[in-house]
Scaffold this motif. Sequence first.
Motif, PDB file in Angstrom:
ATOM      1  N   LEU A  66      20.461   3.624   6.522  1.00  0.00           N
ATOM      2  CA  LEU A  66      19.095   3.744   7.027  1.00  0.00           C
ATOM      3  C   LEU A  66      18.201   4.438   5.992  1.00  0.00           C
ATOM      4  CD1 LEU A  66      17.190   3.376   9.457  1.00  0.00           C
ATOM      5  CD2 LEU A  66      17.878   5.658  10.222  1.00  0.00           C
ATOM      6  N   GLU A  67      18.739   5.420   5.282  1.00  0.00           N
ATOM      7  CA  GLU A  67      17.952   6.074   4.237  1.00  0.00           C
ATOM      8  C   GLU A  67      17.584   5.081   3.126  1.00  0.00           C
ATOM      9  OE1 GLU A  67      16.742   9.045   4.126  1.00  0.00           O
ATOM     10  OE2 GLU A  67      17.573   9.630   6.084  1.00  0.00           O
ATOM     11  N   ARG A  68      18.506   4.172   2.825  1.00  0.00           N
ATOM     12  CA  ARG A  68      18.190   3.159   1.806  1.00  0.00           C
ATOM     13  C   ARG A  68      17.081   2.220   2.292  1.00  0.00           C
ATOM     14  NH1 ARG A  68      23.882   3.338   1.175  1.00  0.00           N
ATOM     15  NH2 ARG A  68      24.193   1.500   2.469  1.00  0.00           N
ATOM     16  N   LEU A  69      17.101   1.879   3.583  1.00  0.00           N
ATOM     17  CA  LEU A  69      16.020   1.060   4.137  1.00  0.00           C
ATOM     18  C   LEU A  69      14.683   1.793   4.062  1.00  0.00           C
ATOM     19  CD1 LEU A  69      17.484  -0.701   7.288  1.00  0.00           C
ATOM     20  CD2 LEU A  69      16.700  -1.772   5.198  1.00  0.00           C
ATOM     21  N   LYS A  70      14.735   3.095   4.340  1.00  0.00           N
ATOM     22  CA  LYS A  70      13.510   3.880   4.288  1.00  0.00           C
ATOM     23  C   LYS A  70      12.951   3.901   2.859  1.00  0.00           C
ATOM     24  CE  LYS A  70      11.758   8.494   5.394  1.00  0.00           C
ATOM     25  NZ  LYS A  70      12.124   9.843   5.902  1.00  0.00           N
ATOM     26  N   LEU A  71      13.855   4.054   1.875  1.00  0.00           N
ATOM     27  CA  LEU A  71      13.425   4.048   0.477  1.00  0.00           C
ATOM     28  C   LEU A  71      12.814   2.683   0.110  1.00  0.00           C
ATOM     29  CD1 LEU A  71      13.304   5.446  -2.270  1.00  0.00           C
ATOM     30  CD2 LEU A  71      15.649   4.653  -2.680  1.00  0.00           C
ATOM     31  N   ARG A  72      13.437   1.623   0.622  1.00  0.00           N
ATOM     32  CA  ARG A  72      12.918   0.287   0.341  1.00  0.00           C
ATOM     33  C   ARG A  72      11.512   0.114   0.919  1.00  0.00           C
ATOM     34  NH1 ARG A  72      16.057  -5.289   2.103  1.00  0.00           N
ATOM     35  NH2 ARG A  72      14.405  -6.757   1.554  1.00  0.00           N
ATOM     36  N   LYS A  73      11.296   0.654   2.123  1.00  0.00           N
ATOM     37  CA  LYS A  73       9.972   0.566   2.746  1.00  0.00           C
ATOM     38  C   LYS A  73       8.936   1.358   1.937  1.00  0.00           C
ATOM     39  CE  LYS A  73       9.132   2.846   6.574  1.00  0.00           C
ATOM     40  NZ  LYS A  73       7.910   3.614   6.350  1.00  0.00           N
ATOM     41  N   GLN A  74       9.354   2.541   1.447  1.00  0.00           N
ATOM     42  CA  GLN A  74       8.435   3.354   0.650  1.00  0.00           C
ATOM     43  C   GLN A  74       8.049   2.632  -0.652  1.00  0.00           C
ATOM     44  OE1 GLN A  74      10.496   7.024   0.123  1.00  0.00           O
ATOM     45  NE2 GLN A  74      10.078   7.767   2.216  1.00  0.00           N
ATOM     46  N   ILE A  75       9.021   1.945  -1.265  1.00  0.00           N
ATOM     47  CA  ILE A  75       8.721   1.196  -2.491  1.00  0.00           C
ATOM     48  C   ILE A  75       7.722   0.080  -2.202  1.00  0.00           C
ATOM     49  CG2 ILE A  75       9.726  -0.325  -4.227  1.00  0.00           C
ATOM     50  CD1 ILE A  75      12.270   1.367  -4.051  1.00  0.00           C
ATOM     51  N   SER A  76       7.907  -0.585  -1.057  1.00  0.00           N
ATOM     52  CA  SER A  76       6.960  -1.646  -0.676  1.00  0.00           C
ATOM     53  C   SER A  76       5.564  -1.068  -0.482  1.00  0.00           C
ATOM     54  CB  SER A  76       7.442  -2.336   0.600  1.00  0.00           C
ATOM     55  OG  SER A  76       8.694  -2.971   0.378  1.00  0.00           O
ATOM     56  N   GLU A  77       5.479   0.102   0.145  1.00  0.00           N
ATOM     57  CA  GLU A  77       4.175   0.742   0.346  1.00  0.00           C
ATOM     58  C   GLU A  77       3.524   1.071  -0.992  1.00  0.00           C
ATOM     59  OE1 GLU A  77       5.128   4.064   2.737  1.00  0.00           O
ATOM     60  OE2 GLU A  77       5.172   2.943   4.634  1.00  0.00           O
ATOM     61  N   GLN A  78       4.335   1.550  -1.948  1.00  0.00           N
ATOM     62  CA  GLN A  78       3.784   1.873  -3.263  1.00  0.00           C
ATOM     63  C   GLN A  78       3.278   0.610  -3.975  1.00  0.00           C
ATOM     64  OE1 GLN A  78       6.890   3.927  -5.290  1.00  0.00           O
ATOM     65  NE2 GLN A  78       6.796   5.747  -3.950  1.00  0.00           N
ATOM     66  N   LEU A  79       3.996  -0.516  -3.853  1.00  0.00           N
ATOM     67  CA  LEU A  79       3.562  -1.762  -4.487  1.00  0.00           C
ATOM     68  C   LEU A  79       2.254  -2.255  -3.881  1.00  0.00           C
ATOM     69  CD1 LEU A  79       6.987  -3.621  -4.805  1.00  0.00           C
ATOM     70  CD2 LEU A  79       5.679  -2.529  -6.625  1.00  0.00           C
ATOM     71  N   VAL A  80       2.157  -2.142  -2.532  1.00  0.00           N
ATOM     72  CA  VAL A  80       0.910  -2.553  -1.857  1.00  0.00           C
ATOM     73  C   VAL A  80      -0.244  -1.676  -2.323  1.00  0.00           C
ATOM     74  CG1 VAL A  80      -0.251  -2.657   0.371  1.00  0.00           C
ATOM     75  CG2 VAL A  80       2.061  -3.565   0.129  1.00  0.00           C
ATOM     76  N   ALA A  81       0.011  -0.367  -2.429  1.00  0.00           N
ATOM     77  CA  ALA A  81      -1.057   0.545  -2.857  1.00  0.00           C
ATOM     78  C   ALA A  81      -1.501   0.221  -4.289  1.00  0.00           C
ATOM     79  CB  ALA A  81      -0.571   1.989  -2.755  1.00  0.00           C
ATOM     80  N   ALA A  82      -0.522  -0.152  -5.147  1.00  0.00           N
ATOM     81  CA  ALA A  82      -0.876  -0.484  -6.528  1.00  0.00           C
ATOM     82  C   ALA A  82      -1.751  -1.737  -6.586  1.00  0.00           C
ATOM     83  CB  ALA A  82       0.405  -0.682  -7.344  1.00  0.00           C
ATOM     84  N   LYS A 126      -5.662  -2.234  -7.857  1.00  0.00           N
ATOM     85  CA  LYS A 126      -6.150  -3.221  -8.818  1.00  0.00           C
ATOM     86  C   LYS A 126      -7.402  -3.916  -8.285  1.00  0.00           C
ATOM     87  CE  LYS A 126      -1.672  -4.386 -10.901  1.00  0.00           C
ATOM     88  NZ  LYS A 126      -0.690  -5.487 -11.082  1.00  0.00           N
ATOM     89  N   LEU A 127      -7.310  -4.297  -7.012  1.00  0.00           N
ATOM     90  CA  LEU A 127      -8.455  -4.996  -6.411  1.00  0.00           C
ATOM     91  C   LEU A 127      -9.678  -4.079  -6.346  1.00  0.00           C
ATOM     92  CD1 LEU A 127      -9.273  -7.711  -5.159  1.00  0.00           C
ATOM     93  CD2 LEU A 127      -8.563  -6.781  -2.938  1.00  0.00           C
ATOM     94  N   ALA A 128      -9.415  -2.800  -6.029  1.00  0.00           N
ATOM     95  CA  ALA A 128     -10.535  -1.857  -5.939  1.00  0.00           C
ATOM     96  C   ALA A 128     -11.167  -1.616  -7.310  1.00  0.00           C
ATOM     97  CB  ALA A 128     -10.051  -0.538  -5.347  1.00  0.00           C
ATOM     98  N   ARG A 129     -10.340  -1.632  -8.349  1.00  0.00           N
ATOM     99  CA  ARG A 129     -10.877  -1.452  -9.699  1.00  0.00           C
ATOM    100  C   ARG A 129     -11.848  -2.577 -10.060  1.00  0.00           C
ATOM    101  NH1 ARG A 129      -5.517   0.141 -13.253  1.00  0.00           N
ATOM    102  NH2 ARG A 129      -5.191   2.235 -12.373  1.00  0.00           N
ATOM    103  N   GLU A 158      -5.719 -14.139  -7.876  1.00  0.00           N
ATOM    104  CA  GLU A 158      -4.284 -13.881  -8.024  1.00  0.00           C
ATOM    105  C   GLU A 158      -3.909 -12.516  -7.460  1.00  0.00           C
ATOM    106  OE1 GLU A 158      -0.962 -13.624 -11.607  1.00  0.00           O
ATOM    107  OE2 GLU A 158      -3.014 -14.275 -12.029  1.00  0.00           O
ATOM    108  N   VAL A 159      -4.736 -11.505  -7.671  1.00  0.00           N
ATOM    109  CA  VAL A 159      -4.444 -10.173  -7.126  1.00  0.00           C
ATOM    110  C   VAL A 159      -4.437 -10.196  -5.606  1.00  0.00           C
ATOM    111  CG1 VAL A 159      -5.315  -7.811  -6.968  1.00  0.00           C
ATOM    112  CG2 VAL A 159      -5.312  -8.987  -9.175  1.00  0.00           C
ATOM    113  N   GLU A 160      -5.406 -10.902  -4.982  1.00  0.00           N
ATOM    114  CA  GLU A 160      -5.448 -10.961  -3.519  1.00  0.00           C
ATOM    115  C   GLU A 160      -4.235 -11.696  -2.972  1.00  0.00           C
ATOM    116  OE1 GLU A 160      -9.149 -12.715  -2.522  1.00  0.00           O
ATOM    117  OE2 GLU A 160     -10.334 -10.895  -2.940  1.00  0.00           O
ATOM    118  N   GLN A 161      -3.767 -12.762  -3.660  1.00  0.00           N
ATOM    119  CA  GLN A 161      -2.585 -13.499  -3.196  1.00  0.00           C
ATOM    120  C   GLN A 161      -1.335 -12.606  -3.249  1.00  0.00           C
ATOM    121  OE1 GLN A 161      -1.856 -17.049  -5.438  1.00  0.00           O
ATOM    122  NE2 GLN A 161      -0.103 -17.689  -4.175  1.00  0.00           N
ATOM    123  N   ASN A 162      -1.148 -11.870  -4.367  1.00  0.00           N
ATOM    124  CA  ASN A 162       0.010 -10.958  -4.467  1.00  0.00           C
ATOM    125  C   ASN A 162      -0.048  -9.862  -3.415  1.00  0.00           C
ATOM    126  OD1 ASN A 162       0.964 -12.398  -6.647  1.00  0.00           O
ATOM    127  ND2 ASN A 162      -0.050 -11.076  -8.157  1.00  0.00           N
TER     128      ASN A 162
END
Length: 1087
Positions: A272-288, A292-295, A905-909
């Motif tokens: 479960l901790e590994r799943l939580k880490l995976r979710k956090q990584i996904s959140e970081q990718l979305v934020a990145a 980009k879009l905000a820039r 392309e940024v919006e699609q990703n």
Amino acid sequence: MYINRISECNMQNKRTNGDSSSSIEIATTVAEEYKIETVEQDMENNTWSPQSTGSRNSQRSSSSSNLSLLYEPELPSDFNRCGKVISIHVENFMCHENFTVEFGPNTNFLVGKNGSGKSATITALTVGLGGTARATSHATSITKLIKNGQKAAKIEITLCNIGWNRFDAEHMGPHLTVVRHIRQSSSTYELKDARGRIVSRKLDDVKRLLRRFCIHVENPVFVLNQGASREFLKKLDPKSNFTLLMKATQLDICLNDLDECLVKRKNLRRALERLKLRKQISEQLVAAEEEKLARLKDREAVKLKLEEASNQLAWLAVGQQEEELANWEQMIQLMEAKKAKLKAAKAQEDSTQAKLTLQLSKFEEMKQQNQDVYKTHETELREAMTIMQEHLSKVSNIRTQMKNAEKILSEEQHDYEYYRGDYARIRQKSVENTDRAVELKQLIADREALVKQLREELLVTKERLSSVREQVNARRLERNEMQQSTQKIQLDIETLVRNKTNKLAINVDCALRSKYSGPNQHRMPRGPLGQYITAVNPKYRDLIVNQLSKCLGSYIASSHEDSQSLRALLQRFYGNNVPTIITSAFTERVYNVSKFKVQATTPNTTVLIDEISCDDPVVMNYLIDLMRIETVLVTESKEIAEFLTSDTENVPPNLTRVLVPGLGLECTPPPKYSFRSCPGRYVHVDNRIEQLQDEQRSLQERAVSLEADYNTQTEMQKSIALEVAKKTSEIDQCLAEVQEATQEIMEIGNTEYLPEEDRLIADCRERIEKWQEERCELQLKLDESEDLQAQYEAKKSVELKALEEITKQMESLEAKAHEVSEKKRTLDSELSQKNRSLQKMVELLRNQKTVKQDVFNELAKARLAAELMGGFIETTNTEEELSDIISQYQAKIKQVDQLNYNPAEVEQNLAVLRHNLVEDANRFRLSEKVINDLRQVYHANAINFQKYRYHYLTMVQNNIQCTLEQRHFKVSFEFNLKAKTWDIHVFPPSGNKTSSAKSLSGGERSFATVSLLKGLWTTSDHPFYFLDEYDIFTDEVNRKLITELLINEGQDWRMRQYCFLTPLDTEVVESPYIRILKLSSPNKCSS
């Protein structure tokens, strides 16, 4: 059922993979299984119990009869439970070549002499149903159970398959057979149906059959072989009892399964901790991607923010300059106020110092007055104690006279009664004896007066002797101290004479070098240390001698053994004045003190370690450790010493002291700042030698007068001691004469007379009256003396109390005077410190005003630059934060210009990453819920396990107690879960109180053991129970009682099968429920 469900869940968990997603799926499955298991267990607890097994098994048998069986072979009607043993057939097994035994459905007795093969039967049952060879206690390997001379063996065990919980009833029929072939290289199984056809050859099917029938042949409660039975009957060990209880109730399996479940649950938690880490990584990718879009959208806004942040930074600098200017102004005001306070405090301390001096003079006058009063009271106390001693002696004499008078009065009264009894008396010598008695009484009175006088003189003489002894002891102690001082001064003179050259010491002990010659030379103790030390600059020689005076005459040894050997060697040269010996590990090189050495940063200044030359690394390292000579500066200027220690900013690193040898000063830097004058420490060697010689001559002159006074006091002591002995001898002589006269008076009083009866009675009455009057007079004297004694006792108490009060007053005055002296000394130090602080403050105030003007000029420049950039904008950020923001804005603009992002392309990703984030969040939420449910189920099962353990223990102990009470035995139990012990204390009815199984007789121990097994049988249900040699240690009476007990057990539990093996003939009669199976003699056991 509870144990089986946990085992099945563990088997499912063992098949899990390491992947996180599969672990979550398995966690969901395990949680559902646990929930189902809890429901099933509740149903079983509400619908099934061991007491109702017979009725429920019959119901299940009737219900199972509706199944369509392929085969219906003949089977005795009493075999109505699955798992009962119908027969055992062995070939070439142990002592049997071809042997078959058929059992009854309820109670069986297998009787045969030793060697007939009884134990082979129970061994075949264990091995044939999947047990190991070690569990039988007959062999360590299964191949050793093959009969000698044969290559293979076979075991066939036929089990009942009728009743509740049948095994594949449609195909197997009413009974089935488990066959095990044992060969030298392998072992195989066969599973046959009721017609004898082989259905399976897989071990897993055999294990599934045993789980279906709940058969556990390696559990000693169900199958107790010969070795285990004998050992069990002998010991009844607490740890073995605990293990047996856990096995009998199958709680050990349950506990192991719970532990495995806990491990699997922890593994799932890690997944479960590994799943939580995976979710956090996904959140970081979305934020990145969002960034980009905000820039792309906010480039112009960033430019405006950059200009605004630059303006804020400029005005922030203006604000900081204004704040710094205000701080300097405030600091200057504080310094002015502090300066005024220092001046006022200095004036106040001058006034306080004068007051303290006046108080000290008053305290001295009061102390002198108290001393005069103390002497007066002390004189009165001595007088009172002397008078008290006199009255004590007088009271003692009066009491002695009263005792004599009462004794004589008693004798006269006895004579009076005797004369009244008309006894004849002797008249002759009455007048002579009467005169003689008068003379003796006068002699006694004279001697008692003399004794009183001698005792008073003896008391005074003893007081004189005590005073003289104290004076003699004081003179002796003073003479010894003076001799020691003289010896010390002589040693100091000799040391200083040796130190007059630039070498601090040149005396080397040849005996020490001869002892540590050859390979042991490196272990030779160093000393005296002064011979290794040389002053580089002769003008600092006296300074170095004074600084190192404590260790110049010392020795250094490398170990405790060398230290003891050196001490014995030095005692031959120095006697009792052995120099100091230090034990320290020897090193081959001098410490590297470059990092910790103080640096001489001012002219005419040097470091103490640079002025000392020492070729021996052991001695040099000791000086570094003891004196820290690398941190001491030496200077000839007082101003330099003050400059280096008065202000923290001027203190060089690692500085501990500054020495000024010419002025005898020693300065210590802050925080323990001090500036001490120590003129006595730096004395020239020649001057010091002259001082010591003067002190030595003064001590010698004083010693001569002291010796004369000591001899005079000693002679006086001897003469007073002789006088005390003489007076004591005179007192003893007088007391002996008094004793003889008293004895003679008593003999005269005891003389019998023959006067006329009336005259004798009259004389006796007169004497009685006389002695009564004398006793009254003595009593009056005694009362008077005791009253006087009490008065002087009270006076003594008053004087002691007065002396105590005066002592307290004097101590209080001493404390107050000491306190005032300390205050005065502290005021002197503080006044000096404040004068220096005031001077520093004036200089510091001048510097601060200069700095304030510089800050004001900088402020004007910063304000002009900010006005050119724009109007004032308020901000809460710091200068560093604004600089970081400006850098970030500049970097963002530069990055956006360089990256050339495609907005589509940024919006699609971003859309894809958001979809993945939603899936990961849902998976994590579902997995967390499943694991929490699993944890709750685990805790519920753990609580149920504790309840079952307590329930089984209570049930077993109750059944054991009920069984033992049938023979009026008493029993007590001690269950220790932490130590894993179960103590059973049995007390037989014979009156032999015992708590150890070894103290019981063989029959009593066997009866207690069978009672324990019977209690354990009630807690767990099993198709069959085999017990080997239960009566091996019993006599005929106990064997009969135990046999009846076992038969009754079989009658109470008809759904179970019992088989009891015994080497002794039994008188049990066969019945429909009891079968007697007798084996042939040992020589026929193989037939």
